[in-house]
Design a protein around this motif. Structure first.
Motif, mmCIF file in Angstrom:
data_model
loop_
_atom_site.group_PDB
_atom_site.id
_atom_site.type_symbol
_atom_site.label_atom_id
_atom_site.label_comp_id
_atom_site.label_asym_id
_atom_site.label_seq_id
_atom_site.Cartn_x
_atom_site.Cartn_y
_atom_site.Cartn_z
ATOM 1 N N SER A 84 57.287 68.472 76.639
ATOM 2 C CA SER A 84 57.217 69.887 77.022
ATOM 3 C C SER A 84 57.329 70.773 75.786
ATOM 4 N N GLN A 85 58.197 70.389 74.884
ATOM 5 C CA GLN A 85 58.366 71.162 73.651
ATOM 6 C C GLN A 85 57.095 71.116 72.798
ATOM 7 N N MET A 86 56.424 69.975 72.816
ATOM 8 C CA MET A 86 55.178 69.841 72.056
ATOM 9 C C MET A 86 54.069 70.707 72.664
ATOM 10 N N LEU A 87 54.029 70.779 73.992
ATOM 11 C CA LEU A 87 52.961 71.514 74.657
ATOM 12 C C LEU A 87 53.179 73.021 74.613
ATOM 13 N N HIS A 88 54.430 73.456 74.583
ATOM 14 C CA HIS A 88 54.738 74.883 74.699
ATOM 15 C C HIS A 88 53.934 75.768 73.735
ATOM 16 N N PRO A 89 53.929 75.519 72.422
ATOM 17 C CA PRO A 89 53.159 76.401 71.527
ATOM 18 C C PRO A 89 51.649 76.305 71.768
ATOM 19 N N ILE A 90 51.167 75.130 72.171
ATOM 20 C CA ILE A 90 49.736 74.966 72.464
ATOM 21 C C ILE A 90 49.361 75.798 73.687
ATOM 22 N N PHE A 91 50.182 75.717 74.702
ATOM 23 C CA PHE A 91 49.957 76.467 75.942
ATOM 24 C C PHE A 91 49.972 77.974 75.663
ATOM 25 N N GLU A 92 50.924 78.394 74.845
ATOM 26 C CA GLU A 92 51.045 79.821 74.530
ATOM 27 C C GLU A 92 49.840 80.307 73.724
ATOM 28 N N ALA B 244 46.825 78.999 73.748
ATOM 29 C CA ALA B 244 45.677 79.016 74.663
ATOM 30 C C ALA B 244 45.691 80.280 75.513
ATOM 31 N N SER B 245 46.882 80.700 75.940
ATOM 32 C CA SER B 245 46.979 81.916 76.747
ATOM 33 C C SER B 245 46.537 83.137 75.944
ATOM 34 N N ASN B 246 46.852 83.147 74.659
ATOM 35 C CA ASN B 246 46.432 84.269 73.810
ATOM 36 C C ASN B 246 44.916 84.299 73.632
ATOM 37 N N VAL B 247 44.320 83.109 73.468
ATOM 38 C CA VAL B 247 42.867 83.018 73.334
ATOM 39 C C VAL B 247 42.187 83.555 74.596
ATOM 40 N N ILE B 248 42.672 83.131 75.748
ATOM 41 C CA ILE B 248 42.073 83.551 77.015
ATOM 42 C C ILE B 248 42.313 85.033 77.273
ATOM 43 N N LYS B 249 43.468 85.537 76.840
ATOM 44 C CA LYS B 249 43.774 86.957 77.053
ATOM 45 C C LYS B 249 42.769 87.844 76.322
ATOM 46 N N GLU B 250 42.306 87.404 75.159
ATOM 47 C CA GLU B 250 41.299 88.171 74.417
ATOM 48 C C GLU B 250 39.964 88.190 75.162
ATOM 49 N N GLU B 251 39.638 87.090 75.828
ATOM 50 C CA GLU B 251 38.367 87.006 76.545
ATOM 51 C C GLU B 251 38.438 87.675 77.914
ATOM 52 N N TYR B 252 39.604 87.632 78.524
ATOM 53 C CA TYR B 252 39.805 88.237 79.845
ATOM 54 C C TYR B 252 41.010 89.176 79.774
ATOM 55 N N PRO B 253 40.838 90.359 79.182
ATOM 56 C CA PRO B 253 41.974 91.261 78.957
ATOM 57 C C PRO B 253 42.607 91.789 80.240
ATOM 58 N N ASP B 254 41.849 91.813 81.329
ATOM 59 C CA ASP B 254 42.419 92.258 82.599
ATOM 60 C C ASP B 254 43.460 91.240 83.063
ATOM 61 N N LYS B 255 44.713 91.674 83.137
ATOM 62 C CA LYS B 255 45.803 90.735 83.438
ATOM 63 C C LYS B 255 45.694 90.140 84.848
ATOM 64 N N ASN B 256 44.854 90.732 85.697
ATOM 65 C CA ASN B 256 44.679 90.189 87.039
ATOM 66 C C ASN B 256 43.639 89.071 87.091
ATOM 67 N N GLN B 257 42.952 88.847 85.974
ATOM 68 C CA GLN B 257 41.901 87.818 85.968
ATOM 69 C C GLN B 257 42.475 86.418 85.748
ATOM 70 N N VAL B 258 43.333 86.277 84.750
ATOM 71 C CA VAL B 258 43.945 84.982 84.445
ATOM 72 C C VAL B 258 45.405 85.216 84.068
ATOM 73 N N SER C 70 45.271 70.413 74.174
ATOM 74 C CA SER C 70 44.910 71.155 72.970
ATOM 75 C C SER C 70 44.501 72.565 73.369
ATOM 76 N N VAL C 71 44.572 73.489 72.415
ATOM 77 C CA VAL C 71 44.207 74.878 72.698
ATOM 78 C C VAL C 71 42.751 74.955 73.163
ATOM 79 N N THR C 72 41.864 74.267 72.452
ATOM 80 C CA THR C 72 40.446 74.306 72.788
ATOM 81 C C THR C 72 40.186 73.763 74.185
ATOM 82 N N ALA C 73 40.784 72.619 74.518
ATOM 83 C CA ALA C 73 40.533 71.987 75.812
ATOM 84 C C ALA C 73 41.065 72.839 76.961
ATOM 85 N N ILE C 74 42.259 73.391 76.793
ATOM 86 C CA ILE C 74 42.839 74.217 77.862
ATOM 87 C C ILE C 74 42.025 75.497 78.047
#
Length: 349
Positions: free
Chosen positions: A4-12, A14-28, A71-75
């Motif tokens: 879980s500790q290993m995944l945490h920064p990757i997950f975070e 990935a969320s930043n990458v997706i937030k840039e593509e879908y800035p509307d917080k209701n989308q993802v 991985s960030v890319t895969a997620i």
């Protein structure tokens, strides 16, 4: 949990990458749960291995959890795929005659895309697109199929299988979803090496028909009797069928071989129990009583203590009464931090 500790920064990230593509917080929305602090949430969604990544749509947890690379890319790619349109737009009704009839197809005919009817259809397609192929046509193209208004049709597998028309309100999400799920997710599903772990995560015991791949007659009888006797038990047990040749190992757990097929058994994830005689499948109430005996604990009791005193002609147990029932064949796949996959079992075969 180290993983879980290993995944945490990757997950975070990935969320930043997706937030840039879908800035509307209701989308993802990306969210994380500390299951030590919030064990009630973990129990509600049957989380018992860490880390687990689950997808929710419209507040509903999807059956298939994320199993891709961590991985960030895969997620990020997974989220992009989930955001893609699950509905194929038809530009010519001739395409309907060339549909792949080995698949389950849901076709919607709408006057316009910007309508409540289509938005409901789109929500349902987003949830069930792994189970059905969704198609839609609009305006002048769809007009020949809209003689009584917007219309949704199910085209089941089989070249000569008759179409089924949805007759309820197209703006009622619950009704459309229930009807579509009933058509897209068959009552009796096939268990394979690829979906075995996924099916165990639904948390329901298995009623399995083991049959030879070309023995479609036994499968049809099983499907008919499940629909006739067990439709009321749909939420308490999973109805499955399995290829005897591929699943020799589970058969060995109940002292059977492919030569004995067809065989019906229950796997409770603790033990396996065999339906005494396949020829009794069509006897009214026999299969249902077998499932009810699992729920009441009777199957387990009789393996340890012999037939219940109230039974006049009890079936013979698979093993001596002094011994325990055969161990579950799929227990290693059930929610646990020590799970193996069916692929390992496949390699052993």
């Amino acid at each position: 949990c180290r993983f879980s500790q290993m995944l945490h920064p990757i997950f975070e990230e990935a969320s930043n990458v997706i937030k840039e593509e879908y800035p509307d917080k209701n989308q993802v929305v990306f969210a994380r749960v500390d299951c030590d602090q919030h064990s009630d949430i973990a129990q509600r969604y049957r989380i018992s291995k860490y880390p687990t990544l689950k997808l929710f749509r419209n507040g509903m947890m999807m059956k298939r959890e994320y199993r891709g690379q961590r991985s960030v890319t895969a997620i990020a790619d997974y989220i992009r795929q989930q955001k893609s349109n699950p509905i194929q737009e038809i530009q010519d009704l001739e395409k309907i005659s060339t549909l792949d009839r080995s698949r389950r197809n849901i076709v919607g005919y709408f006057e316009q895309k910007d309508s409540d009817n289509y938005r409901t259809f789109e929500r349902v397609a987003n949830i069930l697109h792994d189970d059905c192929v969704f198609l839609s046509a609009f305006g002048a193209i769809s007009k020949p199929e809209r003689f009584s208004g917007d219309n949704v049709i199910y085209k089941p597998p089989g070249e000569n299988a008759p179409d089924m028309v949805y007759l309820g309100s197209l703006t009622n999400f619950d009704l459309v979803y229930a009807w579509t799920q009933d058509k897209c997710v068959p009552l009796v599903r096939e268990i394979t090496f690829e979906n075995g772990e996924e099916l165990t995560e639904e948390g329901l015991p298995f009623l399995i028909l083991f049959h030879m791949k070309d023995d479609l007659e036994s499968l049809e009888k099983f499907q008919q009797e499940v629909a006739r006797q067990l439709i009321s038990e749909k939420g308490t047990i999973n109805f499955l069928h399995a290829d005897c040749d591929k699943f020799r190992h589970p058969l060995l757990h109940i002292q059977k071989t492919p030569a004995d097929c067809p065989v019906i058994a229950i796997d409770s994830f603790r033990h396996m129990y065999v339906f005494p005689d396949f020829s009794d499948l069509s006897v009214s109430g026999k299969l249902k009583q077998f499932v009810l005996d699992l729920h009441s604990g009777k199957l387990h009791r009789e393996f340890h203590h012999g037939p219940d005193p109230t039974d006049v002609a009890p079936g013979q147990p698979v093993q001596d009464l002094a011994s325990s029932p055969p161990e579950s064949s799929f227990q290693k796949l059930a929610p646990s931090e020590h799970r193996y996959t069916l692929l390992r079992e496949k390699d052993e075969l």
